[in-house]
Scaffold this motif. Structure first.
Motif, PDB file in Angstrom:
ATOM      1  N   ARG A   1       0.763  -1.237   0.027  1.00 43.38           N
ATOM      2  CA  ARG A   1       0.158   0.153  -0.305  1.00 43.38           C
ATOM      3  C   ARG A   1       0.898   0.706  -0.248  1.00 43.38           C
ATOM      4  O   ARG A   1       0.927   2.537  -0.234  1.00 43.38           O
TER       5      ARG A   1
ATOM      6  N   ASN B   1      -6.748   1.524   3.055  1.00 46.01           N
ATOM      7  CA  ASN B   1      -7.192   0.515   3.064  1.00 46.01           C
ATOM      8  C   ASN B   1      -8.501   0.106   1.999  1.00 46.01           C
ATOM      9  O   ASN B   1      -9.550   0.522   3.438  1.00 46.01           O
ATOM     10  N   GLN B   2      -8.803  -0.852   1.327  1.00 42.00           N
ATOM     11  CA  GLN B   2      -9.894  -0.575   0.870  1.00 42.00           C
ATOM     12  C   GLN B   2     -10.715  -2.495   1.300  1.00 42.00           C
ATOM     13  O   GLN B   2     -10.201  -3.268   0.910  1.00 42.00           O
ATOM     14  N   ASN B   3     -11.923  -2.467   1.010  1.00 48.88           N
ATOM     15  CA  ASN B   3     -12.113  -3.718   1.450  1.00 48.88           C
ATOM     16  C   ASN B   3     -13.080  -3.623  -0.320  1.00 48.88           C
ATOM     17  O   ASN B   3     -14.318  -2.880   0.076  1.00 48.88           O
ATOM     18  N   PRO B   4     -12.859  -4.224  -0.517  1.00 45.03           N
ATOM     19  CA  PRO B   4     -13.682  -4.502  -2.134  1.00 45.03           C
ATOM     20  C   PRO B   4     -14.570  -5.059  -2.287  1.00 45.03           C
ATOM     21  O   PRO B   4     -15.863  -4.352  -3.031  1.00 45.03           O
ATOM     22  N   LYS B   5     -15.686  -5.435  -1.291  1.00 38.87           N
ATOM     23  CA  LYS B   5     -16.889  -6.027  -1.682  1.00 38.87           C
ATOM     24  C   LYS B   5     -17.619  -4.476  -0.774  1.00 38.87           C
ATOM     25  O   LYS B   5     -18.377  -4.248  -1.973  1.00 38.87           O
ATOM     26  N   ARG B   6     -16.576  -3.154  -0.140  1.00 39.15           N
ATOM     27  CA  ARG B   6     -17.468  -2.514   0.615  1.00 39.15           C
ATOM     28  C   ARG B   6     -17.271  -1.479  -1.342  1.00 39.15           C
ATOM     29  O   ARG B   6     -17.826  -0.253  -1.288  1.00 39.15           O
ATOM     30  N   HIS B   7     -16.670  -1.493  -1.784  1.00 41.67           N
ATOM     31  CA  HIS B   7     -16.368  -1.057  -2.620  1.00 41.67           C
ATOM     32  C   HIS B   7     -17.646  -1.232  -4.184  1.00 41.67           C
ATOM     33  O   HIS B   7     -18.034  -0.270  -5.052  1.00 41.67           O
TER      34      HIS B   7
END
Length: 89
Positions: free
Chosen positions: A45, A67-73
């Motif tokens: 990152r 820090n990104q959660n793919p599901k949240r995206h």
């Protein structure tokens, strides 16, 4: 390799709690993308913007990507699409 930090880079590293060793690791082991005369070195990152010449490297700044959660995206993207479709009706 000769490694030099700008005052801005040192301030940002201290502010963002990024060790100088991590920056050096990113420069040595990271992947490099070109952006004009500057290079963006990616190591996980961590992103390091630097000017690389022959055997020297001048660090301009360093930062971490959020820090990104793919599901949240995906959820946010679907919500934007639904909102756009509602506005077009």
């Amino acid at each position: 390799m000769n490694l030099t930090f700008s005052a801005h880079a040192l301030n940002r590293c201290l502010e963002r709690d990024i060790s100088l060793q991590r920056v050096a690791d990113a420069i040595l082991a990271g992947t490099m993308e070109g952006y004009g005369d500057r290079r963006i070195l990616t190591h996980g990152r961590l992103r390091v913007v630097a000017v690389v010449q022959d055997n020297s490297c001048f660090v301009v700044t360093a930062f971490r990507l959020p820090n990104q959660n793919p599901k949240r995206h995906i959820q946010k993207q679907r919500a934007r699409i639904r909102r756009f479709q509602r506005e077009r009706r």
